[in-house]
Design a protein around this motif. Sequence first.
Motif, PDB file in Angstrom:
ATOM      1  N   VAL A  25       0.855  -1.189   0.000  1.00  0.00           N
ATOM      2  CA  VAL A  25       0.000   0.000   0.000  1.00  0.00           C
ATOM      3  C   VAL A  25       0.891   1.238   0.000  1.00  0.00           C
ATOM      4  O   VAL A  25       2.042   1.182   0.458  1.00  0.00           O
ATOM      5  N   PRO A  26       0.414   2.361  -0.515  1.00  0.00           N
ATOM      6  CA  PRO A  26       1.219   3.590  -0.471  1.00  0.00           C
ATOM      7  C   PRO A  26       1.553   3.971   0.965  1.00  0.00           C
ATOM      8  O   PRO A  26       0.769   3.731   1.891  1.00  0.00           O
ATOM      9  N   ASN A  27       2.694   4.584   1.156  1.00  0.00           N
ATOM     10  CA  ASN A  27       3.161   4.967   2.489  1.00  0.00           C
ATOM     11  C   ASN A  27       2.564   6.338   2.841  1.00  0.00           C
ATOM     12  O   ASN A  27       3.196   7.375   2.657  1.00  0.00           O
ATOM     13  N   GLY A  28       1.332   6.334   3.365  1.00  0.00           N
ATOM     14  CA  GLY A  28       0.625   7.575   3.641  1.00  0.00           C
ATOM     15  C   GLY A  28       0.624   7.945   5.109  1.00  0.00           C
ATOM     16  O   GLY A  28       1.141   7.217   5.963  1.00  0.00           O
ATOM     17  N   VAL A  29       0.036   9.114   5.415  1.00  0.00           N
ATOM     18  CA  VAL A  29      -0.106   9.577   6.795  1.00  0.00           C
ATOM     19  C   VAL A  29      -1.564   9.977   7.023  1.00  0.00           C
ATOM     20  O   VAL A  29      -2.241  10.457   6.103  1.00  0.00           O
ATOM     21  N   LEU A  30      -2.043   9.760   8.227  1.00  0.00           N
ATOM     22  CA  LEU A  30      -3.399  10.136   8.601  1.00  0.00           C
ATOM     23  C   LEU A  30      -3.344  11.483   9.313  1.00  0.00           C
ATOM     24  O   LEU A  30      -2.666  11.626  10.334  1.00  0.00           O
ATOM     25  N   VAL A  31      -4.054  12.468   8.788  1.00  0.00           N
ATOM     26  CA  VAL A  31      -4.031  13.832   9.332  1.00  0.00           C
ATOM     27  C   VAL A  31      -5.390  14.131   9.957  1.00  0.00           C
ATOM     28  O   VAL A  31      -6.437  13.980   9.309  1.00  0.00           O
ATOM     29  N   THR A  32      -5.383  14.548  11.216  1.00  0.00           N
ATOM     30  CA  THR A  32      -6.636  14.809  11.932  1.00  0.00           C
ATOM     31  C   THR A  32      -6.823  16.279  12.312  1.00  0.00           C
ATOM     32  O   THR A  32      -7.869  16.641  12.831  1.00  0.00           O
ATOM     33  N   GLU A  33      -5.807  17.116  12.069  1.00  0.00           N
ATOM     34  CA  GLU A  33      -5.899  18.532  12.427  1.00  0.00           C
ATOM     35  C   GLU A  33      -5.424  19.398  11.273  1.00  0.00           C
ATOM     36  O   GLU A  33      -4.512  19.022  10.522  1.00  0.00           O
ATOM     37  N   MET A  36      -2.236  12.244  -3.046  1.00  0.00           N
ATOM     38  CA  MET A  36      -3.682  12.046  -2.986  1.00  0.00           C
ATOM     39  C   MET A  36      -4.163  12.388  -1.586  1.00  0.00           C
ATOM     40  O   MET A  36      -3.580  11.924  -0.595  1.00  0.00           O
ATOM     41  N   VAL A  37      -5.206  13.209  -1.502  1.00  0.00           N
ATOM     42  CA  VAL A  37      -5.829  13.553  -0.223  1.00  0.00           C
ATOM     43  C   VAL A  37      -7.212  12.906  -0.206  1.00  0.00           C
ATOM     44  O   VAL A  37      -8.041  13.172  -1.072  1.00  0.00           O
ATOM     45  N   LYS A  38      -7.466  12.055   0.809  1.00  0.00           N
ATOM     46  CA  LYS A  38      -8.692  11.259   0.831  1.00  0.00           C
ATOM     47  C   LYS A  38      -9.413  11.434   2.160  1.00  0.00           C
ATOM     48  O   LYS A  38      -8.870  11.110   3.221  1.00  0.00           O
ATOM     49  N   GLY A  55     -16.475  14.391  -4.118  1.00  0.00           N
ATOM     50  CA  GLY A  55     -15.464  15.421  -3.863  1.00  0.00           C
ATOM     51  C   GLY A  55     -14.570  15.150  -2.675  1.00  0.00           C
ATOM     52  O   GLY A  55     -13.874  16.055  -2.211  1.00  0.00           O
ATOM     53  N   GLY A  56     -14.547  13.908  -2.208  1.00  0.00           N
ATOM     54  CA  GLY A  56     -13.752  13.592  -1.033  1.00  0.00           C
ATOM     55  C   GLY A  56     -12.384  13.029  -1.332  1.00  0.00           C
ATOM     56  O   GLY A  56     -11.634  12.702  -0.400  1.00  0.00           O
ATOM     57  N   ILE A  57     -12.023  12.888  -2.604  1.00  0.00           N
ATOM     58  CA  ILE A  57     -10.695  12.408  -2.979  1.00  0.00           C
ATOM     59  C   ILE A  57     -10.113  13.396  -3.983  1.00  0.00           C
ATOM     60  O   ILE A  57     -10.710  13.630  -5.050  1.00  0.00           O
ATOM     61  N   LEU A  58      -8.967  13.987  -3.643  1.00  0.00           N
ATOM     62  CA  LEU A  58      -8.380  15.048  -4.458  1.00  0.00           C
ATOM     63  C   LEU A  58      -6.928  14.731  -4.773  1.00  0.00           C
ATOM     64  O   LEU A  58      -6.167  14.306  -3.897  1.00  0.00           O
ATOM     65  N   ARG A  59      -6.528  14.966  -6.024  1.00  0.00           N
ATOM     66  CA  ARG A  59      -5.125  14.829  -6.426  1.00  0.00           C
ATOM     67  C   ARG A  59      -4.476  16.197  -6.340  1.00  0.00           C
ATOM     68  O   ARG A  59      -5.018  17.185  -6.863  1.00  0.00           O
ATOM     69  N   CYS A  60      -3.324  16.258  -5.677  1.00  0.00           N
ATOM     70  CA  CYS A  60      -2.644  17.539  -5.452  1.00  0.00           C
ATOM     71  C   CYS A  60      -1.207  17.454  -5.972  1.00  0.00           C
ATOM     72  O   CYS A  60      -0.524  16.441  -5.793  1.00  0.00           O
ATOM     73  N   GLU A 120      -1.354  10.407   0.819  1.00  0.00           N
ATOM     74  CA  GLU A 120      -0.383   9.408   0.388  1.00  0.00           C
ATOM     75  C   GLU A 120       0.127   9.716  -1.013  1.00  0.00           C
ATOM     76  O   GLU A 120      -0.535  10.432  -1.775  1.00  0.00           O
ATOM     77  N   PRO A 121       1.308   9.199  -1.362  1.00  0.00           N
ATOM     78  CA  PRO A 121       1.840   9.422  -2.714  1.00  0.00           C
ATOM     79  C   PRO A 121       0.922   8.832  -3.774  1.00  0.00           C
ATOM     80  O   PRO A 121       0.227   7.836  -3.531  1.00  0.00           O
ATOM     81  N   VAL A 122       0.905   9.443  -4.938  1.00  0.00           N
ATOM     82  CA  VAL A 122       0.115   8.932  -6.055  1.00  0.00           C
ATOM     83  C   VAL A 122       0.736   7.619  -6.530  1.00  0.00           C
ATOM     84  O   VAL A 122       1.940   7.540  -6.777  1.00  0.00           O
ATOM     85  N   ALA A 123      -0.084   6.577  -6.635  1.00  0.00           N
ATOM     86  CA  ALA A 123       0.377   5.288  -7.156  1.00  0.00           C
ATOM     87  C   ALA A 123       0.130   5.242  -8.659  1.00  0.00           C
ATOM     88  O   ALA A 123      -0.736   5.951  -9.187  1.00  0.00           O
TER      89      ALA A 123
END
Length: 377
Positions: free
Chosen positions: A19-27, A40-42, A54-59, A88-91
């Motif tokens: 799986v992509p090496n992502g981080v979970l952001v809560t703030e 990718m922001v999900k 609109g809950g998944i955005l490529r940045c 997480e990084p774009v796969a």
Amino acid sequence: MLLIEADGKALFRDYGLVVPNGVLVTERGGLPASLPGPLMVKAQVPAGGRGKAGGILRCADTAAAAGAVDRLLGTSLRGHAVEACLVEPVASGRECYLSVMLDAAAGAARITFLAEGGVEVESQAASLGPEATRLCALDATAMRMALEAVTAGLPPLEAAAIRQAGQGLIHLFLERELMLVEVNPLFLTVESCIAGDAKVVLDLNAIHRQPALEAMILARPRLYADACRKLTEGFDYVELDAEGRIGLITTGAGLSMMLVDELVARGARPLNFLDIRTGQLRGSPARLIRVLDWIAARPSVRVLFVNIFAGITDQREFAMLLAEALAANPVRGVPVVARLVGNGAAEARAALAERRPDILLFEDLEAAMARAAALAA
């Protein structure tokens, strides 16, 4: 129940999927600046269709991703508050689809592989041929053979990569007693594949045998509110519509589902499903008070509809507990429609009429539903 993507991917990692090496952001402002783009922001909510909503955005870079996180946090998506975002990084690779599903009607597992995945994959479901999906016994060997069958047309290296990921899904599915594990998209390269998403559906009836999954749920009480209520309270309360206008106090899963369906058919919007299990009240209004607290938390509610059909429960006792609960939590003064039928119902209605003459009492279900729907409108 459906897990959020971040929790689903944590399970994938445990079973060997990449799986992509992502981080979970809560703030807001919590995204590490060290993450390289594109990203990718999900939004992390337990619901499907996040991309179309609109809950998944490529940045392109970290700054754009931080702005996307700040915009998404605190909003509502598919009826759920967005309290976390997975970044997480774009796969990359060819987008495929792979799933292992419980087919309850057949008492079997269904293995499905599609060479083309993505957000429109549902439109292909009606035209799936026998080469794309296999029904098999709930057995690791049979499921492995089904996986080999649905990937038989692939080049050898691609087939090996898909089968390696599929074996991990099969072991996860069986060992954790799941109802569905789905990867869409599964990014396929010549020799490997990466899980771009994770859809994992748990069976809450098996959760007492799965302490790790139970801990995962209880660690997120706001996100998995309905499941946490079931685990900690011992009965079922499921919020169906965050903007629902009719709060329900009901018992019996089948009767409660029927009531929800009948109200929806009349154009009404029930807030919740509830099987309060009147036999477990044991002379205390505490459980009713907690349910009223949950209902009162939704300002959209316009009427409280009580529908109790009981063969064993003493309806007069229930009526007195209901009166005590309403006194403790008046649900902002919304009108109450009550239909009590069964053991001691006549005495219960008489007692309520004396103690709470404001409650609209009915014996006929059609009349009670019509009145509740009219008040809600």
